[in-house]
Design a protein around this motif. Structure first.
Motif, PDB file in Angstrom:
ATOM      1  N   ASP A 136      38.103  37.896  18.896  1.00 11.56           N
ATOM      2  CA  ASP A 136      39.433  38.830  19.124  1.00 11.56           C
ATOM      3  C   ASP A 136      39.521  39.341  20.557  1.00 11.56           C
ATOM      4  OD1 ASP A 136      39.670  38.180  16.505  1.00 11.56           O
ATOM      5  OD2 ASP A 136      39.068  40.402  15.620  1.00 11.56           O
ATOM      6  N   GLY A 137      38.194  39.955  20.883  1.00 11.90           N
ATOM      7  CA  GLY A 137      38.222  40.436  22.116  1.00 11.90           C
ATOM      8  C   GLY A 137      38.451  39.777  23.462  1.00 11.90           C
ATOM      9  N   LEU A 138      37.844  38.545  23.483  1.00 10.41           N
ATOM     10  CA  LEU A 138      37.704  37.919  24.708  1.00 10.41           C
ATOM     11  C   LEU A 138      38.198  36.371  24.670  1.00 10.41           C
ATOM     12  CD1 LEU A 138      33.878  38.478  25.586  1.00 10.41           C
ATOM     13  CD2 LEU A 138      35.884  39.683  26.405  1.00 10.41           C
ATOM     14  N   LEU A 345      31.207  32.686  28.256  1.00 10.33           N
ATOM     15  CA  LEU A 345      31.659  32.157  29.513  1.00 10.33           C
ATOM     16  C   LEU A 345      32.334  30.925  29.598  1.00 10.33           C
ATOM     17  CD1 LEU A 345      28.807  33.640  32.160  1.00 10.33           C
ATOM     18  CD2 LEU A 345      30.910  34.938  31.411  1.00 10.33           C
ATOM     19  N   PRO A 346      31.846  29.814  29.104  1.00 11.40           N
ATOM     20  CA  PRO A 346      32.430  28.435  28.996  1.00 11.40           C
ATOM     21  C   PRO A 346      33.610  28.754  27.863  1.00 11.40           C
ATOM     22  CG  PRO A 346      30.389  28.314  28.044  1.00 11.40           C
ATOM     23  CD  PRO A 346      30.521  29.755  28.543  1.00 11.40           C
ATOM     24  N   SER A 347      33.640  29.457  27.036  1.00 12.17           N
ATOM     25  CA  SER A 347      34.708  29.522  25.853  1.00 12.17           C
ATOM     26  C   SER A 347      35.864  30.053  26.470  1.00 12.17           C
ATOM     27  CB  SER A 347      34.158  30.418  24.622  1.00 12.17           C
ATOM     28  OG  SER A 347      33.068  29.896  23.961  1.00 12.17           O
ATOM     29  N   LEU A 348      36.806  29.474  25.932  1.00 14.24           N
ATOM     30  CA  LEU A 348      38.435  30.048  26.324  1.00 14.24           C
ATOM     31  C   LEU A 348      39.414  29.613  25.269  1.00 14.24           C
ATOM     32  CD1 LEU A 348      40.186  29.523  28.973  1.00 14.24           C
ATOM     33  CD2 LEU A 348      40.210  27.247  28.788  1.00 14.24           C
ATOM     34  N   SER A 349      40.483  30.719  25.246  1.00 12.32           N
ATOM     35  CA  SER A 349      41.528  30.578  24.570  1.00 12.32           C
ATOM     36  C   SER A 349      42.712  30.464  25.330  1.00 12.32           C
ATOM     37  CB  SER A 349      41.630  31.634  23.421  1.00 12.32           C
ATOM     38  OG  SER A 349      42.988  31.584  23.061  1.00 12.32           O
ATOM     39  N   ARG A 350      43.440  29.545  25.499  1.00 15.06           N
ATOM     40  CA  ARG A 350      44.434  29.326  26.809  1.00 15.06           C
ATOM     41  C   ARG A 350      45.624  30.152  26.177  1.00 15.06           C
ATOM     42  NH1 ARG A 350      43.266  23.542  26.511  1.00 15.06           N
ATOM     43  NH2 ARG A 350      41.979  23.205  28.089  1.00 15.06           N
ATOM     44  N   LEU A 351      45.747  30.661  25.156  1.00 14.38           N
ATOM     45  CA  LEU A 351      47.101  31.448  24.660  1.00 14.38           C
ATOM     46  C   LEU A 351      46.424  32.777  24.631  1.00 14.38           C
ATOM     47  CD1 LEU A 351      48.445  29.189  22.027  1.00 14.38           C
ATOM     48  CD2 LEU A 351      49.243  29.442  24.227  1.00 14.38           C
ATOM     49  N   GLN A 371      37.461  42.272  32.606  1.00 20.16           N
ATOM     50  CA  GLN A 371      36.216  43.386  33.255  1.00 20.16           C
ATOM     51  C   GLN A 371      35.145  42.918  32.764  1.00 20.16           C
ATOM     52  OE1 GLN A 371      36.669  45.644  36.063  1.00 20.16           O
ATOM     53  NE2 GLN A 371      34.520  44.785  36.110  1.00 20.16           N
ATOM     54  N   LEU A 372      34.969  42.605  31.269  1.00 26.48           N
ATOM     55  CA  LEU A 372      33.763  42.426  30.776  1.00 26.48           C
ATOM     56  C   LEU A 372      33.347  40.886  30.866  1.00 26.48           C
ATOM     57  CD1 LEU A 372      34.787  43.539  26.766  1.00 26.48           C
ATOM     58  CD2 LEU A 372      32.885  44.066  28.305  1.00 26.48           C
ATOM     59  N   PHE A 373      34.438  39.965  31.018  1.00 30.31           N
ATOM     60  CA  PHE A 373      33.874  38.537  31.548  1.00 30.31           C
ATOM     61  C   PHE A 373      33.049  38.760  32.798  1.00 30.31           C
ATOM     62  CE2 PHE A 373      37.266  36.159  28.803  1.00 30.31           C
ATOM     63  CZ  PHE A 373      36.086  35.390  28.176  1.00 30.31           C
ATOM     64  N   ALA A 374      33.824  39.283  33.746  1.00 29.04           N
ATOM     65  CA  ALA A 374      33.401  39.597  34.996  1.00 29.04           C
ATOM     66  C   ALA A 374      32.128  40.071  35.125  1.00 29.04           C
ATOM     67  CB  ALA A 374      34.242  40.255  35.912  1.00 29.04           C
ATOM     68  N   ALA A 375      31.826  41.212  34.576  1.00 29.18           N
ATOM     69  CA  ALA A 375      30.597  42.086  34.380  1.00 29.18           C
ATOM     70  C   ALA A 375      29.330  41.132  33.781  1.00 29.18           C
ATOM     71  CB  ALA A 375      30.721  43.431  33.716  1.00 29.18           C
ATOM     72  N   TYR A 376      29.701  40.378  32.726  1.00 28.73           N
ATOM     73  CA  TYR A 376      28.738  39.716  32.189  1.00 28.73           C
ATOM     74  C   TYR A 376      28.182  38.670  33.096  1.00 28.73           C
ATOM     75  CZ  TYR A 376      26.586  36.813  28.414  1.00 28.73           C
ATOM     76  OH  TYR A 376      25.704  36.045  27.523  1.00 28.73           O
ATOM     77  N   ALA A 377      29.343  37.827  33.730  1.00 26.89           N
ATOM     78  CA  ALA A 377      28.806  37.017  34.571  1.00 26.89           C
ATOM     79  C   ALA A 377      27.882  37.215  35.974  1.00 26.89           C
ATOM     80  CB  ALA A 377      30.074  36.113  35.354  1.00 26.89           C
ATOM     81  N   SER A 378      28.280  38.486  36.285  1.00 27.58           N
ATOM     82  CA  SER A 378      27.478  39.200  37.244  1.00 27.58           C
ATOM     83  C   SER A 378      26.084  39.471  36.860  1.00 27.58           C
ATOM     84  CB  SER A 378      28.231  40.462  37.913  1.00 27.58           C
ATOM     85  OG  SER A 378      29.388  40.168  38.295  1.00 27.58           O
ATOM     86  N   GLY A 379      26.121  40.003  35.492  1.00 28.08           N
ATOM     87  CA  GLY A 379      24.774  40.402  35.052  1.00 28.08           C
ATOM     88  C   GLY A 379      24.021  38.905  34.453  1.00 28.08           C
TER      89      GLY A 379
END
Length: 459
Positions: A136-138, A345-351, A371-379
């Motif tokens: 739901d969120g990402l 990170l590799p999951s994706l919903s194009r819509l 922001q959550l994607f970016a922060a998790y990748a940096s973490g």
């Protein structure tokens, strides 16, 4: 009167050759009557002049060529459909197996369906809440979308499938929501798990369940998802319901396709699968969607186990081309005890950007998601550095990012299979986790959103 033929020439495994036939067409259904009066169903795989090759849905044991006769029924495999299908359990051929009465059909539908006219398609843009934060969120699921789950053998995709089937709803339109669940080539134990799980939670009342077991014939396995999609089309476009179709496991379906293709001595393609695997999968997946002028819709979640966890294997590879994204489950997260083990990170919903925002979820959804994607990748990067160089080599901000990654996995990704989070709870949890970082790091969120949603720490 239907014409009967006693010209069965040859039986080879599930295939039979019949000579001197007239007017027989590809994919037509037929019945074989044995010398003891019992019948077995089969379908036409190939017609060449007056010779037809048919494939049995059951075993060919006990068939005596001289005493058996075959009659062609003049129509392809059909499913008897009715609004009473909800709450019922069927086998892979559409016959009830729950001990209840036979369905009184309102119509008989060809299970191959008709392709949806691209000009009649409506664009998917309405949010579906699954209650699972990572989706739901990402990787938001949108009404009319095809969003597969890529899993590996031994990972808990069955529990995640049951959780989504139980929890999913269209916000504001819950009453008219149905689930069509097709279990393809699974063990008896798994089939019992799904039936009992749906009964335990009451979700069975809005579910149509098709189960094809691992010991059922391969040709039935090819029919099962089409049976499910035919039921879904009827409920969506004739009964005006929002239907979520869950197909598990597409890998078993593709294996059955390969088995039938090998029996027909077709030229194999990549890894032995038939060259038309892409087209065949597309004829199923493309039955999902919304139609202009129709209230109902079909949203699809196909689940497949990637052989050897290989994303480049033909089945996930081709599925990824046809569908709008993928949710990937991770063995590493599963080992850490994080359930459901969704690899964000590799999951994706194009819509996802079509189904979120003001009036659909909340105004802050898009920016907090980024922001959550970016922060998790940096973490994750910070944690890798920590492994190589040691903690002392990291700056204070890097250490905060590493802490964020751990907390994100523990609290956001991991929620178990019973917790049903509303979209508000998911978004608020995202803000709570982002507050681990200094406000200056939130470069993807506008200042007015930070002022409005930043959680106030209790002293």
């Amino acid at each position: 009167m239907m014409k009967e033929y006693r010209t069965i020439h040859e039986v080879s495994g599930p295939l039979m050759v019949v000579h001197q036939v007239e007017g027989v067409t590809y994919d037509e259904l037929a019945e074989i009557e044995l010398h003891d009066g019992s019948t077995r169903r089969c379908k036409v795989l190939e017609v060449n002049g007056d010779t037809a090759v048919v494939q049995l849905f059951e075993s060919s044991a006990g068939i005596n060529l001289r005493d058996s006769k075959i009659r062609f029924l003049g129509h392809p495999l059909e499913l008897a459909v009715s609004g009473d299908m909800l709450g019922r359990v069927f086998n892979g051929m559409g016959q009830p197996i729950d001990g209840g009465p036979a369905i009184l059909p309102e119509a008989h539908k060809d299970i191959n369906g008709l392709p949806m006219n691209p000009a009649a398609r409506d664009y998917p843009n309405e949010f579906i809440q699954t209650g699972v934060s990572t989706i739901d969120g990402l990787n938001t699921l949108v009404r009319g979308q095809k969003l597969p789950i890529f899993s590996g053998s031994g990972l808990p995709h069955a529990q995640l499938a049951a959780q989504i089937a139980r929890q999913a709803k269209v916000l504001g339109g819950e009453t008219n929501f149905a689930v069509v669940f097709a279990a393809i080539g699974i063990t008896f134990e798994e089939a019992e798990y799904f039936v009992n799980e749906f009964k335990r939670t009451g979700a069975i009342d809005r579910t149509v369940l098709f189960t094809n077991l691992a010991n059922d014939p391969a040709v039935e396995r090819i029919a099962t998802p089409r049976m499910a999609l035919t039921a879904a089309e009827y409920l969506a476009f004739e009964k005006g319901m929002h239907v979520l179709v869950i197909l598990t496991d597409i890998t078993n379906y593709a294996e059955a396709l390969r088995e039938v293709s090998a029996a027909r001595k077709e030229v194999p393609g990549r890894r032995g699968y038939p060259g038309y695997l892409y087209t065949d999968l597309a004829t199923m997946y493309e039955r999902a969607g919304r139609k202009l002028g129709y209230e109902g819709s079909i949203t699809m979640i196909p689940i497949l186990t990637m052989p050897e966890d290989d994303k480049t294997h033909p089945i996930p590879d081709l599925t990824g081309y046809i569908t709008e994204g993928q949710i990937i489950l991770s063995r590493d997260l599963y080992r850490k005890g994080i359930l459901p083990p969704v690899d964000v990170l590799p999951s994706l919903s194009r819509l996802k950007d079509k189904g979120i925002g003001v009036g659909k979820t909340r105004e802050d959804h898009a920016s907090t998601m980024n922001q959550l994607f970016a922060a998790y990748a940096s973490g994750k990067e910070a944690k890798e550095l920590m492994t190589i160089l040691g903690e002392a080599a990291l700056s204070p901000t890097d250490l905060l990012y590493a802490k964020f990654a751990d907390e994100f996995e523990k609290r956001y990704v991991s929620q178990g299979f019973e917790e049903n989070r509303s979209i508000e709870e998911t978004l608020n949890l995202g803000w709570e986790l982002l507050s681990i970082l200094p406000k200056s790091e939130l470069k993807r969120i506008k200042q007015d959103m930070i002022d409005k949603y930043w959680p106030v720490k209790e002293s």
